[in-house]
Design an enzyme around this catalytic site. Structure first.
Site, PDB file in Angstrom:
ATOM      1  N   GLU A 298       0.884  -1.176   0.000  1.00 18.72           N
ATOM      2  CA  GLU A 298       0.000   0.000   0.000  1.00 18.72           C
ATOM      3  C   GLU A 298       0.915   1.216   0.000  1.00 18.72           C
ATOM      4  O   GLU A 298       1.549   1.508   1.019  1.00 18.72           O
ATOM      5  CB  GLU A 298      -0.892  -0.009   1.238  1.00 18.72           C
ATOM      6  CG  GLU A 298      -1.785  -1.235   1.367  1.00 18.72           C
ATOM      7  CD  GLU A 298      -2.773  -1.376   0.230  1.00 18.72           C
ATOM      8  OE1 GLU A 298      -3.168  -0.343  -0.346  1.00 18.72           O
ATOM      9  OE2 GLU A 298      -3.131  -2.511  -0.098  1.00 18.72           O
TER      10      GLU A 298
ATOM     11  N   CYS B 299      -2.581   9.252   2.976  1.00 18.36           N
ATOM     12  CA  CYS B 299      -2.311   8.821   1.603  1.00 18.36           C
ATOM     13  C   CYS B 299      -3.500   9.124   0.689  1.00 18.36           C
ATOM     14  O   CYS B 299      -3.356   9.207  -0.520  1.00 18.36           O
ATOM     15  CB  CYS B 299      -1.992   7.332   1.584  1.00 18.36           C
ATOM     16  SG  CYS B 299      -3.297   6.348   2.338  1.00 18.36           S
TER      17      CYS B 299
HETATM   18  P1  NAD Z   1       8.436   4.758   4.519  1.00 20.55           P
HETATM   19  O1  NAD Z   1       8.353   3.960   3.278  1.00 20.55           O
HETATM   20  O2  NAD Z   1       9.616   5.620   4.729  1.00 20.55           O
HETATM   21  O3  NAD Z   1       8.378   3.810   5.799  1.00 20.55           O
HETATM   22  C1  NAD Z   1       7.302   2.916   6.031  1.00 20.55           C
HETATM   23  C2  NAD Z   1       7.772   1.779   6.917  1.00 20.55           C
HETATM   24  O4  NAD Z   1       8.731   1.011   6.188  1.00 20.55           O
HETATM   25  C3  NAD Z   1       8.481   2.235   8.190  1.00 20.55           C
HETATM   26  O5  NAD Z   1       8.138   1.370   9.243  1.00 20.55           O
HETATM   27  C4  NAD Z   1       9.944   2.096   7.817  1.00 20.55           C
HETATM   28  O6  NAD Z   1      10.785   1.910   8.933  1.00 20.55           O
HETATM   29  C5  NAD Z   1       9.917   0.852   6.952  1.00 20.55           C
HETATM   30  N1  NAD Z   1      11.037   0.703   6.020  1.00 20.55           N
HETATM   31  C6  NAD Z   1      11.822   1.668   5.487  1.00 20.55           C
HETATM   32  N2  NAD Z   1      12.745   1.120   4.676  1.00 20.55           N
HETATM   33  C7  NAD Z   1      12.545  -0.212   4.683  1.00 20.55           C
HETATM   34  C8  NAD Z   1      13.171  -1.321   4.035  1.00 20.55           C
HETATM   35  N3  NAD Z   1      14.195  -1.161   3.207  1.00 20.55           N
HETATM   36  N4  NAD Z   1      12.684  -2.554   4.261  1.00 20.55           N
HETATM   37  C9  NAD Z   1      11.618  -2.734   5.071  1.00 20.55           C
HETATM   38  N5  NAD Z   1      11.007  -1.735   5.728  1.00 20.55           N
HETATM   39  C10 NAD Z   1      11.445  -0.483   5.532  1.00 20.55           C
HETATM   40  O7  NAD Z   1       7.088   5.589   4.592  1.00 20.55           O
HETATM   41  P2  NAD Z   1       6.680   6.686   5.668  1.00 20.55           P
HETATM   42  O8  NAD Z   1       7.453   7.933   5.390  1.00 20.55           O
HETATM   43  O9  NAD Z   1       6.724   6.078   7.026  1.00 20.55           O
HETATM   44  O10 NAD Z   1       5.135   6.902   5.324  1.00 20.55           O
HETATM   45  C11 NAD Z   1       4.672   7.797   4.357  1.00 20.55           C
HETATM   46  C12 NAD Z   1       4.297   7.078   3.081  1.00 20.55           C
HETATM   47  O11 NAD Z   1       3.350   6.067   3.334  1.00 20.55           O
HETATM   48  C13 NAD Z   1       3.655   7.994   2.062  1.00 20.55           C
HETATM   49  O12 NAD Z   1       4.193   7.726   0.796  1.00 20.55           O
HETATM   50  C14 NAD Z   1       2.194   7.589   2.096  1.00 20.55           C
HETATM   51  O13 NAD Z   1       1.465   7.842   0.920  1.00 20.55           O
HETATM   52  C15 NAD Z   1       2.307   6.141   2.365  1.00 20.55           C
HETATM   53  N6  NAD Z   1       1.057   5.616   2.895  1.00 20.55           N
HETATM   54  C16 NAD Z   1       0.279   4.816   2.089  1.00 20.55           C
HETATM   55  C17 NAD Z   1      -0.937   4.336   2.546  1.00 20.55           C
HETATM   56  C18 NAD Z   1      -1.811   3.448   1.705  1.00 20.55           C
HETATM   57  O14 NAD Z   1      -2.698   2.818   2.255  1.00 20.55           O
HETATM   58  N7  NAD Z   1      -1.585   3.364   0.407  1.00 20.55           N
HETATM   59  C19 NAD Z   1      -1.368   4.660   3.844  1.00 20.55           C
HETATM   60  C20 NAD Z   1      -0.558   5.487   4.620  1.00 20.55           C
HETATM   61  C21 NAD Z   1       0.650   5.955   4.149  1.00 20.55           C
END
Ligand code: NAD
Length: 485
Positions: free
Chosen positions: A253, A287
């Protein structure tokens, strides 16, 4: 003074016990509304993930074979306890994220309880298929997968964490979960609630830490069979690349750049009020926020004037003040990223109609990270501002003439998460809903959610769907059995 205050120290939850990270190191966790370091989060590593996966593997035979009613009862107890601890959880969520306390109280925490309650019920109604032939019958078993990973972002911390964990557990899997390192507090409180609810040890393990260490180790662990991830598109790409050679199931997502389309025949008052919410709720850090507003020419000036006036009236302030509409953004780094995007918009020729800068508050929040709601006009579809996810209180606004024109604009990005369409012409509404590149389409509303519906995006907004049966299907392995008569 502030530094002298005692920091809250979070712990990992592995095999039913609260543990320090094996490295002994902690990450700083800030309250963004006051700009103060207030908690320490375990800086875990691969060793902690290995322990968590082992605990989950050991718990799997018991949990997966437990009668559904018993699993369901424990999950319902977790939902009850989330509700009973509403004030504590909401307060922690607000301190961690900077979102208004009213939002944590009314949306984030109630929805977290609803996620557990919903899947506790859904699993007892979950059925599998049977396909009869002339001389045989097929029935399909849907078996739990085993140990699965759930990784969530910072914008709706407990809401999205539980949205993954609840269906995974309901389907009989054991879980290793990681909340965002930026907002880990309510996940820690959830581990205490699970303990109190009598969740058997090892069924849910919560490992705190960075994505590039803990998240990566979870994704790459050979005994983790499926990954449910919500976060940014680039992180999703990294996870998909790591999981593909191991043929793991992934649900991704990801980000969005959602269009909010207002036709001249719409109920304009409702469209304006809802657009204020869909632009700036949770500081625009949802999002599903509609970050590109397209308004049909005959009503453009009226919409723009009233939208600006109502957005101007939003109170940006202390998240603990009940009259606050907009709290702080989640971190200093994120504030800087949003402000950089606003500078890019200016360089691209955008006119800032409202906001466009950091807001310095007085009193308790004088060191917090706040941004004015920002409205930008005059940018083409192919500029960075209209292509890249900003994920803050920033929207662009633009007039259009025809349905064809706005459809091309709406579909003119790499994202495809959600779209809102405002019109009283039902034929046009359904035609557009059919053609628009989005996994979720709202007509004359925004963010109206029914937990039974498929949730997710197309194009670079993700892969797979969450919600209702989709989530239970993701977290189970179908096995067809054919019996010859
Ligand atoms: P992010 O991708 O930086 O981090 C999300 C999670 O992934 C965190 O727990 C982070 O520690 C982990 N992570 C980071 N690198 C990783 C790796 N290499 N392997 C595994 N895990 C890893 O995102 P964010 O800044 O925390 O959140 C914002 C983003 O989330 C925005 O792009 C937003 O649109 C998206 N989002 C999407 C939805 C949806 O349902 N589509 C909902 C909420 C947020």
């Amino acid at each position: 003074m502030a530094e002298a205050r005692k920091k809250i120290q979070l712990k990992n939850y592995i095999n039913g016990s609260f543990r320090d990270p094996s490295s002994g190191n902690y990450l700083n966790n800030y309250n963004p509304a006051i700009g103060e370091l207030y908690a320490l989060t375990p800086d875990s590593n691969e060793d902690d993930v290995n322990l968590a996966v082992k605990a989950a593997e050991m718990a799997f035979p018991l949990w997966s074979k437990m009668p559904i009613e018993s699993r369901s009862r424990i999950m319902t107890r977790i939902a009850d306890l989330i509700e009973q601890n509403l004030d504590i959880l909401a307060s922690a969520e607000t301190d961690d994220t900077g979102k208004p306390l009213s939002l944590s109280n009314e949306v984030d925490i109630p929805r977290s309880a609803a996620n557990f309650r919903f899947f506790a019920n859904a699993i007892s109604l979950f059925s599998s298929e049977s396909h009869a032939m002339n001389d045989a019958v097929n029935y399909t078993l849907r078996k739990p997968i085993g140990v699965v990973a759930c990784i969530s972002p910072w914008n709706l911390p407990l809401y999205l964490f539980t949205w993954k964990i609840a269906p995974a557990l309901a389907a009989g899997n054991c879980v290793v979960a990681k909340p965002s390192e930026v907002t880990p507090r309510t996940a820690f409180l959830l581990s205490k609630i699970c303990d109190e609810a009598g969740l058997p040890h090892g069924v849910l393990n919560i490992v705190h830490g960075l994505g590039t260490t803990v998240g990566k180790a979870m994704v790459e662990h050979p005994n983790v069979k499926a990954i449910s991830f919500t976060g940014g598109t680039e992180t999703g790409r990294t996870i998909a690349a790591a999981a593909a050679p191991m043929f793991k199931k992934v649900s991704l997502e990801l980000g969005g750049k959602n269009p909010n389309i207002i036709f001249a025949d719409a109920d304009l008052d409702k469209a304006i009020d809802t657009s204020v919410l869909s632009s700036f709720r949770n500081q625009g850090q949802i999002c599903l926020c509609g970050s590109r507003i397209y308004v049909q020419r005959p009503v453009y000036e009226r919409f723009k004037t009233e939208f600006m006036a109502k957005s101007y009236m939003l109170k940006v302030g202390d998240p603990r003040d009940p009259s606050t509409n907009i709290g702080s953004v989640v971190s200093e780094a994120h504030m800087k990223k949003i402000l950089e995007h606003i500078e890019i918009a200016k360089k691209e020729g955008g006119e800032i109609l409202l906001g466009g800068n950091q807001l310095k508050l007085k009193g308790r929040c004088e060191h917090g990270w706040f941004i004015h709601p920002t409205i930008i006009e005059g940018l083409p579809i192919d500029c960075r501002t209209n292509q890249e996810e900003i994920f803050g209180p920033v929207v662009t606004i633009q007039p259009f003439e025809t349905e064809e024109e706005v459809m091309a604009l709406a579909n003119g990005t790499n994202y495809g998460l959600s779209a809102s369409i405002w019109t009283n012409d039902i034929k046009r509404a359904t035609r557009m809903a059919d053609e628009i590149d989005a996994g979720i389409v709202w007509i004359n509303t925004w963010m109206k959610r029914d937990l039974r519906t498929p949730f997710g995006g197309m194009k670079q907004s993700g892969l797979g769907r969450e919600g209702g049966l989709e989530a239970l299907r993701f977290f189970t392995e179908p096995k067809n059995v054919c019996i010859q008569y």
